[in-house]
Design a protein around this motif. Structure first.
Motif, PDB file in Angstrom:
ATOM      1  N   MET A   1      43.225  40.231  48.940  1.00 52.55           N
ATOM      2  CA  MET A   1      43.498  38.757  48.710  1.00 52.55           C
ATOM      3  C   MET A   1      43.011  38.169  47.457  1.00 52.55           C
ATOM      4  N   LEU A   2      44.148  37.798  47.052  1.00 51.95           N
ATOM      5  CA  LEU A   2      43.618  36.923  45.087  1.00 51.95           C
ATOM      6  C   LEU A   2      43.345  35.862  45.297  1.00 51.95           C
ATOM      7  N   CYS A   3      42.412  35.260  44.831  1.00 50.64           N
ATOM      8  CA  CYS A   3      41.993  33.607  45.475  1.00 50.64           C
ATOM      9  C   CYS A   3      41.688  32.737  43.503  1.00 50.64           C
ATOM     10  N   LEU A   4      42.346  32.626  42.967  1.00 52.86           N
ATOM     11  CA  LEU A   4      42.237  31.983  41.651  1.00 52.86           C
ATOM     12  C   LEU A   4      42.123  30.276  41.776  1.00 52.86           C
ATOM     13  N   SER A   5      40.783  29.739  41.294  1.00 56.63           N
ATOM     14  CA  SER A   5      40.649  28.394  41.535  1.00 56.63           C
ATOM     15  C   SER A   5      39.825  27.426  40.355  1.00 56.63           C
ATOM     16  N   CYS A   6      40.393  26.669  40.189  1.00 62.38           N
ATOM     17  CA  CYS A   6      39.994  26.557  38.915  1.00 62.38           C
ATOM     18  C   CYS A   6      39.321  24.234  39.148  1.00 62.38           C
ATOM     19  N   HIS A   7      38.052  24.524  38.543  1.00 65.21           N
ATOM     20  CA  HIS A   7      37.656  23.190  38.974  1.00 65.21           C
ATOM     21  C   HIS A   7      37.306  22.345  37.105  1.00 65.21           C
ATOM     22  N   SER A   8      37.457  21.688  37.212  1.00 65.87           N
ATOM     23  CA  SER A   8      37.776  21.353  35.490  1.00 65.87           C
ATOM     24  C   SER A   8      36.968  19.425  35.659  1.00 65.87           C
ATOM     25  N   HIS A   9      35.970  19.341  34.959  1.00 58.96           N
ATOM     26  CA  HIS A   9      35.191  19.060  34.700  1.00 58.96           C
ATOM     27  C   HIS A   9      35.064  18.477  32.860  1.00 58.96           C
ATOM     28  N   THR A  10      35.205  16.752  32.817  1.00 58.66           N
ATOM     29  CA  THR A  10      35.730  16.377  31.829  1.00 58.66           C
ATOM     30  C   THR A  10      36.790  17.417  31.305  1.00 58.66           C
ATOM     31  N   TRP A  11      36.227  17.598  30.038  1.00 60.58           N
ATOM     32  CA  TRP A  11      37.390  18.228  28.978  1.00 60.58           C
ATOM     33  C   TRP A  11      36.925  19.820  29.195  1.00 60.58           C
ATOM     34  N   LYS A  12      36.069  20.298  29.887  1.00 59.01           N
ATOM     35  CA  LYS A  12      35.846  21.808  30.373  1.00 59.01           C
ATOM     36  C   LYS A  12      36.170  22.200  31.628  1.00 59.01           C
ATOM     37  N   CYS A  13      37.213  23.371  31.623  1.00 58.07           N
ATOM     38  CA  CYS A  13      37.888  24.065  32.951  1.00 58.07           C
ATOM     39  C   CYS A  13      36.757  25.139  33.410  1.00 58.07           C
ATOM     40  N   TYR A  14      36.436  25.280  34.279  1.00 63.43           N
ATOM     41  CA  TYR A  14      36.072  26.693  35.073  1.00 63.43           C
ATOM     42  C   TYR A  14      36.352  27.630  35.833  1.00 63.43           C
ATOM     43  N   PHE A  15      36.644  28.685  36.149  1.00 67.28           N
ATOM     44  CA  PHE A  15      37.249  29.294  37.223  1.00 67.28           C
ATOM     45  C   PHE A  15      36.620  30.173  37.734  1.00 67.28           C
ATOM     46  N   THR A  16      37.226  30.356  39.401  1.00 62.48           N
ATOM     47  CA  THR A  16      36.680  31.072  39.949  1.00 62.48           C
ATOM     48  C   THR A  16      37.397  32.471  40.691  1.00 62.48           C
ATOM     49  N   PHE A  17      36.726  33.589  40.247  1.00 66.78           N
ATOM     50  CA  PHE A  17      37.870  34.782  40.698  1.00 66.78           C
ATOM     51  C   PHE A  17      37.958  35.439  41.790  1.00 66.78           C
ATOM     52  N   ARG A  18      38.304  35.659  42.691  1.00 70.15           N
ATOM     53  CA  ARG A  18      37.989  36.138  43.708  1.00 70.15           C
ATOM     54  C   ARG A  18      38.708  37.321  44.596  1.00 70.15           C
ATOM     55  N   LEU A  19      38.114  38.925  44.257  1.00 67.29           N
ATOM     56  CA  LEU A  19      38.833  40.001  44.731  1.00 67.29           C
ATOM     57  C   LEU A  19      38.427  40.913  45.779  1.00 67.29           C
ATOM     58  N   ASN A  20      38.291  39.907  46.837  1.00 65.78           N
ATOM     59  CA  ASN A  20      37.342  40.192  48.151  1.00 65.78           C
ATOM     60  C   ASN A  20      38.268  41.536  48.893  1.00 65.78           C
ATOM     61  N   LYS A  21      37.740  43.055  48.633  1.00 66.20           N
ATOM     62  CA  LYS A  21      38.334  43.590  49.867  1.00 66.20           C
ATOM     63  C   LYS A  21      39.880  43.727  49.293  1.00 66.20           C
ATOM     64  N   CYS A  22      39.643  44.047  47.816  1.00 63.11           N
ATOM     65  CA  CYS A  22      41.432  45.022  47.194  1.00 63.11           C
ATOM     66  C   CYS A  22      41.566  45.664  46.737  1.00 63.11           C
ATOM     67  N   ASP A  23      40.934  46.938  47.012  1.00 62.57           N
ATOM     68  CA  ASP A  23      40.869  48.556  46.646  1.00 62.57           C
ATOM     69  C   ASP A  23      40.767  48.000  45.297  1.00 62.57           C
ATOM     70  N   LEU A  24      40.178  47.781  44.183  1.00 61.77           N
ATOM     71  CA  LEU A  24      39.509  47.688  42.877  1.00 61.77           C
ATOM     72  C   LEU A  24      39.547  48.946  42.638  1.00 61.77           C
ATOM     73  N   THR A  25      39.295  49.317  41.154  1.00 60.24           N
ATOM     74  CA  THR A  25      38.943  50.535  40.984  1.00 60.24           C
ATOM     75  C   THR A  25      38.258  50.586  39.649  1.00 60.24           C
ATOM     76  N   GLU A  26      37.686  51.798  39.065  1.00 57.74           N
ATOM     77  CA  GLU A  26      37.083  51.905  37.858  1.00 57.74           C
ATOM     78  C   GLU A  26      37.472  51.198  36.818  1.00 57.74           C
ATOM     79  N   LYS A  27      39.360  51.470  36.978  1.00 59.82           N
ATOM     80  CA  LYS A  27      39.591  51.363  35.633  1.00 59.82           C
ATOM     81  C   LYS A  27      39.791  49.384  36.298  1.00 59.82           C
TER      82      LYS A  27
END
Length: 362
Positions: A1-27
């Motif tokens: 599952m791919l989950c991307l979220s953005c939390h905006s606080h005033t002028w800054k933008c913070y991202f959370t990237f969740r790639l749990n159980k996505c069969d990721l590799t070294e590449k």
């Protein structure tokens, strides 16, 4: 599952990237490292848990941690098959970046090897607010905190845990079990609670925890706490486990009976057993129990060098069986304690065997 979220606080933008159980590799890790190292990166939380990244993948990812552009505050790598080499890479790269903003690193469920815990823990000494998560459950975390307070040291960095002066109220059995069965616990010596302070059931539970994670343990001392039948059987299963490297087992005054000796002797006869020292003093071993050990002492598989049987209800018949076993050139025994037993006339035959040049007992 791919989950991307953005939390905006005033002028800054913070991202959370969740790639749990996505069969990721070294590449995949190589590409993610480039993103994290970019001066435009806003990624602050990255969850890669439950991917088989291994050391190669983590080493690729870790290169981003030493980059001053990396904004990562939380990195989750639980159950990613990271070993000592991966821990070393993470520790080295974190130390090389004095401006690192990493606040939490999750490495639960990985295998740190001999030095991994020490290496990764050293990265938080300079940054007190940085949390390194290593233990799998809350009970283990509680035990870790209690033991750290009691010992003044991190128990995960200890090679010996001596609880002889402590009772379960200082750190409960369930909590201790949570620490013992975790792969980040690398104890070589474990000495249990104050004599008589834990139940037979508790003792069995502790042995069960050791079976889960036992490759490092070399010495176990029950400290006169009692075992029941199930506890003895679990202990025998531990000794027969191919990953068990236990060399010293102290079961003095632990309620071991003559009937239990058959199971213990069977464990000792296994070619997998590394046990060199066994203390059964002040247990009702009797002649029938000793005979089981005598049969094993004759075999090449038994590596026992020290056998302590003080005050075990052994009489002349048991001593006679021991004499026959010691006459075998296969015996590795160097130390034998038979004090406070009624050995009768067989003690003369025992003395003759001890004079024999082929006998190793000193």
């Amino acid at each position: 599952m791919l989950c991307l979220s953005c939390h905006s606080h005033t002028w800054k933008c913070y991202f959370t990237f969740r790639l749990n159980k996505c069969d990721l590799t070294e590449k995949s890790c190589k590409h993610l490292a480039k993103v994290l190292s970019s001066k435009d990166s806003k990624l602050t939380e990255l969850d890669l848990s439950n991917n088989h990244l291994g050391d190669p993948g983590v080493k690729e990812l870790s290169t981003a941690l030493k980059n001053s552009h990396c904004k990562l505050e939380t990195l989750r790598l639980s159950e990613c098959r990271v070993c000592e080499e991966g821990y070393a890479a993470l520790a080295s790269d974190l130390k090389s970046n004095n401006s690192s903003v990493l606040k939490e690193l999750d490495l639960r469920g990985n295998n740190p090897g001999d030095k991994g815990v020490e290496l990764i823990s050293s990265t938080s000494s300079k940054y007190k607010s940085r949390k390194i998560r290593l233990l799998k459950n809350h009970a283990a975390d509680e035990a870790h905190d209690s033991l750290t307070k009691a010992f003044g040291k991190d128990p995960l960095l200890l090679s010996e845990l001596d609880l002889k002066k402590y009772e379960p109220r200082h750190a409960g059995v369930e909590q201790i079990c949570g620490v013992l069965e975790d792969s980040h616990c690398r104890l070589k010596t474990l000495k249990l609670y104050k004599s008589g302070s834990i139940t037979e059931r508790d003792c069995a539970a502790l042995v069960s925890a050791l079976i889960v994670n036992l490759s490092n343990l070399r010495e176990l001392d029950l400290n006169e706490n009692k075992l029941d039948k199930s506890g003895v059987q679990k202990l025998c299963n531990l000794l027969k486990n191919p990953h068990c490297k236990l060399e010293k087992l102290m079961l003095n005054k632990s309620n071991v009976t003559s009937k239990d000796c058959a199971d213990l002797a069977s464990a000792l006869s296994s070619s997998l057993s590394h046990l060199r020292e066994l203390d059964l003093s002040e247990n009702e071993i009797q002649d029938s129990g000793l005979k089981h050990f005598c049969a094993v002492l004759k075999t090449q598989e038994c590596k026992l060098e020290k056998l302590l049987l003080m005050n075990c209800g052994i009489k002349e018949e048991g001593c006679a069986a021991l004499v026959v076993a010691l006459k075998s050139n296969s015996s590795h025994l160097k130390v034998l304690d038979l004090r406070e037993n009624s050995l009768g006339n067989s003690v003369k035959d025992l003395a003759e065997v001890l004079k024999d040049s082929g006998c190793h007992i000193q």
